[in-house]
Scaffold this motif. Structure first.
Motif, PDB file in Angstrom:
ATOM      1  N   MET A   1       0.848  -1.205   0.000  1.00 22.02           N
ATOM      2  CA  MET A   1       0.000   0.000   0.000  1.00 22.02           C
ATOM      3  C   MET A   1       0.880   1.250   0.000  1.00 22.02           C
ATOM      4  N   ASN A   2       0.536   2.180  -0.863  1.00 25.99           N
ATOM      5  CA  ASN A   2       1.292   3.425  -0.885  1.00 25.99           C
ATOM      6  C   ASN A   2       0.291   4.580  -0.880  1.00 25.99           C
ATOM      7  N   LEU A   3       0.341   5.349   0.186  1.00 28.54           N
ATOM      8  CA  LEU A   3      -0.652   6.410   0.316  1.00 28.54           C
ATOM      9  C   LEU A   3      -0.119   7.772  -0.120  1.00 28.54           C
ATOM     10  N   GLU A   4       1.098   7.777  -0.659  1.00 29.56           N
ATOM     11  CA  GLU A   4       1.682   9.064  -1.074  1.00 29.56           C
ATOM     12  C   GLU A   4       1.568   9.232  -2.583  1.00 29.56           C
ATOM     13  N   PHE A   5       1.593  10.472  -3.008  1.00 27.69           N
ATOM     14  CA  PHE A   5       1.666  10.746  -4.439  1.00 27.69           C
ATOM     15  C   PHE A   5       3.071  10.413  -4.938  1.00 27.69           C
ATOM     16  N   THR A   6       3.174   9.968  -6.186  1.00 28.19           N
ATOM     17  CA  THR A   6       4.495   9.734  -6.779  1.00 28.19           C
ATOM     18  C   THR A   6       5.152  11.077  -7.107  1.00 28.19           C
ATOM     19  N   GLN A   7       6.442  11.024  -7.435  1.00 24.98           N
ATOM     20  CA  GLN A   7       7.141  12.262  -7.789  1.00 24.98           C
ATOM     21  C   GLN A   7       6.470  12.927  -8.992  1.00 24.98           C
ATOM     22  N   GLU A   8       6.079  12.100  -9.954  1.00 23.43           N
ATOM     23  CA  GLU A   8       5.401  12.659 -11.142  1.00 23.43           C
ATOM     24  C   GLU A   8       4.113  13.370 -10.764  1.00 23.43           C
ATOM     25  N   GLU A   9       3.391  12.735  -9.844  1.00 25.05           N
ATOM     26  CA  GLU A   9       2.131  13.349  -9.416  1.00 25.05           C
ATOM     27  C   GLU A   9       2.386  14.657  -8.677  1.00 25.05           C
ATOM     28  N   LEU A  10       3.456  14.669  -7.898  1.00 27.37           N
ATOM     29  CA  LEU A  10       3.793  15.906  -7.183  1.00 27.37           C
ATOM     30  C   LEU A  10       4.166  17.016  -8.165  1.00 27.37           C
ATOM     31  N   ASP A  11       4.895  16.637  -9.210  1.00 25.48           N
ATOM     32  CA  ASP A  11       5.236  17.638 -10.232  1.00 25.48           C
ATOM     33  C   ASP A  11       3.987  18.154 -10.936  1.00 25.48           C
ATOM     34  N   PHE A  12       3.098  17.212 -11.210  1.00 20.16           N
ATOM     35  CA  PHE A  12       1.825  17.576 -11.832  1.00 20.16           C
ATOM     36  C   PHE A  12       1.083  18.585 -10.944  1.00 20.16           C
ATOM     37  N   GLN A  13       1.070  18.277  -9.649  1.00 12.86           N
ATOM     38  CA  GLN A  13       0.391  19.148  -8.696  1.00 12.86           C
ATOM     39  C   GLN A  13       0.978  20.561  -8.728  1.00 12.86           C
ATOM     40  N   LYS A  14       2.307  20.601  -8.794  1.00 12.51           N
ATOM     41  CA  LYS A  14       2.990  21.893  -8.816  1.00 12.51           C
ATOM     42  C   LYS A  14       2.583  22.707 -10.044  1.00 12.51           C
ATOM     43  N   SER A  15       2.516  22.030 -11.172  1.00  8.24           N
ATOM     44  CA  SER A  15       2.196  22.767 -12.399  1.00  8.24           C
ATOM     45  C   SER A  15       0.742  23.251 -12.386  1.00  8.24           C
ATOM     46  N   ILE A  16      -0.140  22.423 -11.843  1.00  6.60           N
ATOM     47  CA  ILE A  16      -1.554  22.833 -11.766  1.00  6.60           C
ATOM     48  C   ILE A  16      -1.694  24.021 -10.818  1.00  6.60           C
ATOM     49  N   ARG A  17      -0.970  23.934  -9.712  1.00 12.06           N
ATOM     50  CA  ARG A  17      -1.059  25.017  -8.727  1.00 12.06           C
ATOM     51  C   ARG A  17      -0.615  26.336  -9.356  1.00 12.06           C
ATOM     52  N   ALA A  18       0.465  26.275 -10.108  1.00 12.46           N
ATOM     53  CA  ALA A  18       0.979  27.483 -10.755  1.00 12.46           C
ATOM     54  C   ALA A  18      -0.035  28.021 -11.761  1.00 12.46           C
ATOM     55  N   TRP A  19      -0.638  27.088 -12.489  1.00  7.53           N
ATOM     56  CA  TRP A  19      -1.625  27.523 -13.488  1.00  7.53           C
ATOM     57  C   TRP A  19      -2.829  28.198 -12.833  1.00  7.53           C
ATOM     58  N   MET A  20      -3.270  27.622 -11.747  1.00 10.14           N
ATOM     59  CA  MET A  20      -4.420  28.185 -11.027  1.00 10.14           C
ATOM     60  C   MET A  20      -4.096  29.591 -10.544  1.00 10.14           C
ATOM     61  N   ARG A  21      -2.877  29.737 -10.038  1.00  9.06           N
ATOM     62  CA  ARG A  21      -2.483  31.043  -9.521  1.00  9.06           C
ATOM     63  C   ARG A  21      -2.587  32.098 -10.626  1.00  9.06           C
ATOM     64  N   GLU A  22      -2.222  31.700 -11.812  1.00  7.02           N
ATOM     65  CA  GLU A  22      -2.261  32.619 -12.962  1.00  7.02           C
ATOM     66  C   GLU A  22      -3.683  32.886 -13.444  1.00  7.02           C
ATOM     67  N   ASN A  23      -4.536  31.863 -13.365  1.00  2.00           N
ATOM     68  CA  ASN A  23      -5.772  31.912 -14.137  1.00  2.00           C
ATOM     69  C   ASN A  23      -7.082  32.085 -13.366  1.00  2.00           C
ATOM     70  N   VAL A  24      -7.061  31.843 -12.060  1.00  2.00           N
ATOM     71  CA  VAL A  24      -8.331  32.041 -11.326  1.00  2.00           C
ATOM     72  C   VAL A  24      -8.510  33.545 -11.095  1.00  2.00           C
ATOM     73  N   PRO A  25      -9.576  34.117 -11.635  1.00  2.06           N
ATOM     74  CA  PRO A  25      -9.774  35.559 -11.480  1.00  2.06           C
ATOM     75  C   PRO A  25      -9.953  35.937 -10.008  1.00  2.06           C
ATOM     76  N   GLU A  26      -9.418  37.087  -9.661  1.00  2.00           N
ATOM     77  CA  GLU A  26      -9.464  37.528  -8.265  1.00  2.00           C
ATOM     78  C   GLU A  26     -10.908  37.666  -7.767  1.00  2.00           C
ATOM     79  N   ALA A  27     -11.759  38.187  -8.629  1.00  3.78           N
ATOM     80  CA  ALA A  27     -13.157  38.399  -8.227  1.00  3.78           C
ATOM     81  C   ALA A  27     -13.820  37.065  -7.873  1.00  3.78           C
TER      82      ALA A  27
END
Ligand SMILES: Cc1cc2nc3c(=O)[nH]c(=O)nc-3n(C[C@H](O)[C@H](O)[C@H](O)COP(=O)(O)OP(=O)(O)OC[C@H]3O[C@@H](n4cnc5c(N)ncnc54)[C@H](O)[C@@H]3O)c2cc1C
Lengths: 386, 370
Positions: A1-27
């Motif tokens: 059993m592995n309950l952690e995200f893989t390194q690839e998944e963590l990288d994916f998470q990082k890129s999504i987070r960055a994209w959200m920061r750019e694209n979610v309107p402040e309002a």
């Protein structure tokens, strides 16, 4: 059993987070931070933005416009989306009618309707319930008579969320009044601008207009808008209800709600009840964790290609109960501040001022999408063999 | 021990029920929701004729010397009818406060409430002090009042307000004309009209101070106890109304070819509502007697126990009423959702559940009767 995200998944998470920061309107972020709901144009702009990126129809196969992500990636995306203060996607197009069309629709129907859903251009609503057909959907009466080149639709739908926003409705109608209950039902796509459709608003106890009654008087619907065969509506409706949805439990949005609660408690400097408020929050956190890990198991099973069965009912029950508990906790922790219903200015803390609206709205979440009592009946029958 | 209401109290309750049936319904409620003043002169006149304005006060001011239980039975009916007339907020609360203070000036003002010449509201809370009524943030310095009050239930029609403030180390109670305050009005969760007040250096003349020091704390605690008991009374009325409506609905609403009341889960919900309601009624009788006791500890224990229980069970009844109604239960068109909002509202006034459980725990520690 592995309950952690893989390194690839963590990288994916990082890129999504960055994209959200750019694209979610402040309002939009601000609307969510206060626990409010976005306007039609805010919601639509956001969905179009996701659509442009190819990220709106998350669960779809790539050939129809899905991003081709694993269930884990979709889960990560959803968490990042919620924590960035973006609202969930309206379910009617993406989660409901889209999969129906690519599974049961004709090639022409796929070509005609799917692009509008993946791009966020076409807004849909769901015409299932009727005044006397709520939990007992199969007793619906709205009639569709087959004529030369069209169906003639007469009847009434109720509780149609966002009918006043929608371009299209997917609708269950009775095409054969002679056939037994479930059998005479068909699945129609109806253009909301067709003459003979009348929409009447229903205001709900959060003070807003989400719901509608929709009346059909001699509404002509082209024959090519029938999905599947005549009489196949019930099979399609059931497919739709158990259709795989990793976001059904609302884990991501509950995480966000918890973060908002934490913020609101800390923002009130004088607050004498902080210890009991924090304890209350810890209780909710534990429940959320249990839900999250149960959800993880379905996510992992989906990644292994296993179908998503009646367990979805369990997630719906637990997820909606938790949403209600959290919104209630927010109101109760707010105390007197939650008494302000329509104050022109902030009384103490704005999040607490807004809390009762969400609490009121969420009374519905154990009712809609098949009431929790009905979900329990399903579980008892399908899983427990009772 | 006896649990029967006196003949007198029963009569008060019956009269209240009849009066509301004739003069107040869901239509009136909906009209009132949209009005900014909740003191309808015609109904206020009728309440005066019924003797409600004087009911809880001594005969010396033209009152009837009624007990808390009498008022509670009226408020129960007000809750059952969803009535928003600010009887408790503009008559009972300020009236009892003035009666307990008992000075000539206070009694004079009480008299004018009883005679319907004056509408007076109470400002106990502000959003920077939580539920603590003894440590207001507003204060008097060099003869001028500054600070603020929030959540003042003035019905949109009070002309004076009783305000707590600090004067040095002392807690004082003053009477201030509303027009001298900066006012923000809004609708509260239950549909009633609230006001937030800001005091910009209001000059305090001698006659405005009604009470000072420890005495002020004491009388305010006494009045808040009344209000806590009356919260329970209002919630009981609403809970009972919800139960009756829901029971009726479960017998008539058909799905899958049968009344939904034939499904066992719905039956059990309704039985839970019924048994909880019984206990809520017991708690209401208990608190209606004990909330006017002189023994502060016994009084506060009773009030906290009752309000904590109501915040749990009466709210649960309201939630179940919605659930059993299904979609129709969450609409503005039906009264069910309005009762639900009233219930949430009353569970938060004068202390929410956590506040009362904490207070109960600390009171139990002191007297060891845990
Ligand atoms: C906010 C909101 C949004 C909605 N959006 C849509 C929408 O977009 N499109 C759409 O078509 N519909 C929508 N609905 C309708 C929703 O699906 C129905 O409200 C729901 O299916 C329940 O039906 P009902 O309201 O008629 O309640 P009823 O079916 O009358 O049920 C009343 C109560 O009885 C219980 N009950 C019924 N049958 C049984 C049984 N056999 N065993 C045990 N208990 C039972 C129910 O659980 C419920 O507690 C929405 C509803 C709400 C509240």
């Amino acid at each position: 059993m592995n309950l952690e995200f893989t390194q690839e998944e963590l990288d994916f998470q990082k890129s999504i987070r960055a994209w959200m920061r750019e694209n979610v309107p402040e309002a939009l972020e601000r609307v969510s931070a206060l626990g409010n709901m976005p306007t039609k144009s805010q919601q639509q702009q956001w969905e179009r933005c996701l659509g442009k990126q190819g990220w709106l129809a998350l669960t779809w196969p790539e050939q129809y416009g899905g991003p081709g992500w694993t269930a884990t990636q979709r889960y990560i995306f959803d968490i990042e989306r919620a924590m960035a203060g973006a609202p969930p996607t309206s379910p009617f197009g993406v989660a409901m009618v889209g999969p129906v069309i690519y599974t049961f629709g004709s090639p022409e129907q796929k070509e005609r309707w799917l692009p509008g859903i993946t791009s966020g251009e076409t807004l849909w609503c769901q015409g299932y319930s009727e005044p006397n057909a709520g939990s007992d959907l199969a007793s619906l009466k709205t009639r569709a008579e087959r004529k030369q080149d069209h169906y003639l639709v007469n009847g009434q739908k109720i509780w149609t969320t966002q009918a006043h926003w929608a371009d299209m409705m997917f609708c269950l109608v009775r095409t054969d009044p002679e056939a037994k209950k479930q059998q005479g039902i068909s699945f129609l796509l109806i253009d909301m601008k067709t003459p003979g459709i009348e929409i009447r608003p229903i205001y709900s106890i959060d003070g807003h207009h989400h719901l509608n009654e929709v009346y059909f008087t001699d509404v002509e619907v082209p024959l090519e808008n029938l999905v599947g065969q005549e009489g196949m509506g019930w099979t399609i409706a059931k497919f739709l209800l158990t259709h795989e949805r990793t976001t059904i439990a609302g884990v991501a949005d509950s995480y966000y709600a918890l973060a908002r609660m934490k913020q609101a408690i800390e923002d009130v400097p004088y607050y004498t009840d902080k210890p009991s408020a924090r304890r209350r929050m810890a209780e909710l956190e534990v429940e959320l964790m249990a839900l999250e890990y149960t959800n993880f198991r379905t996510v992992a099973a989906t990644d292994e290609g296993k179908p998503f069965g009646p367990e979805s009912s369990g997630l719906k029950i637990k997820g909606t109960e938790l949403q209600q508990k959290m919104s209630q906790a927010m109101v109760e922790i707010g105390g007197l501040m939650s008494l302000a219903w329509d104050s022109p200015s902030v009384v103490g803390n704005e999040s607490f001022n807004n809390a009762p609206r969400r609490y009121n709205f969420l009374r519905a979440c154990t009712i809609y999408g098949g009431s929790n009592e009905i979900q329990k009946n399903v579980l008892a029958k399908m899983l427990l063999g009772l | 021990m006896e649990f029967n209401l006196s003949e007198n109290t029963t009569m008060v309750a019956d009269t209240a029920r009849r009066y509301l049936k004739d003069h107040y319904g869901f239509v009136t409620y909906n009209e009132q929701l949209n009005q900014t003043s909740h003191c309808d002169p015609a109904r206020w006149g009728l309440m005066m004729e019924l003797g409600w304005l004087g009911l809880p006060f001594p005969e010396t001011v033209g009152g009837y010397g009624g007990e808390l239980i009498d008022v509670a039975m009226i408020v129960r009916e007000l809750g059952a009818a969803l009535c928003l007339d600010p009887y408790v907020d503009l008559v009972v609360a300020p009236g009892k406060l003035l009666e307990y203070i008992g000075s000539e000036r206070a009694i004079g003002l009480l008299q004018s409430i009883v005679e319907n010449n004056e509408k007076v509201a109470c400002a106990f809370y502000d959003c920077h002090a939580g539920y603590n009524v003894h440590k207001p943030t507003s204060s008097i310095r060099e003869g001028k009042l500054s600070g603020q009050k929030s959540f003042v239930p003035d019905g949109g029609c009070a002309s004076k307000v009783l305000v707590t403030a600090r004067l040095g180390e002392e807690l004082v109670l003053l009477v201030v004309p509303l027009e001298s305050c900066e006012i923000t009005r809004y609708r509260a969760l239950d549909g009633s009209r609230y006001a937030d007040l800001v005091f910009h250096d209001i000059v305090i003349e001698d006659g405005m101070i009604l009470s000072r020091g420890a005495e002020t704390s004491r009388v305010i605690s006494q009045v808040v106890a009344w209000l806590q008991a009356l919260d329970c009374a209002r919630m009981y009325g609403a809970a009972n109304a919800l139960y009756l409506r829901t029971l009726e609905y479960a017998k008539t609403r058909k799905q899958f070819g049968s009344a939904i009341g034939s499904f066992q889960v719905i039956q059990h919900y309704l039985v839970d509502m019924f048994t909880d309601l019984q206990q809520l009624e017991s708690m209401l009788f208990m608190v209606s007697v004990k909330a006017e006791l002189g023994n502060a500890q016994e009084r506060d224990r009773a009030c906290s126990a009752a309000k904590a229980y109501y915040a749990d069970k009466a709210v649960k009844i309201a939630q179940q009423a919605i659930q059993i109604h299904g979609g129709i239960g969450v609409t503005e068109e039906l009264d069910i959702g309005h009762y639900f909002r009233l219930m949430t509202h009353c569970s938060l006034t004068h202390g929410h559940r956590d506040y009362h459980l904490d207070r109960l725990a600390s009171l139990s520690e002191v007297n060891g009767r845990g």
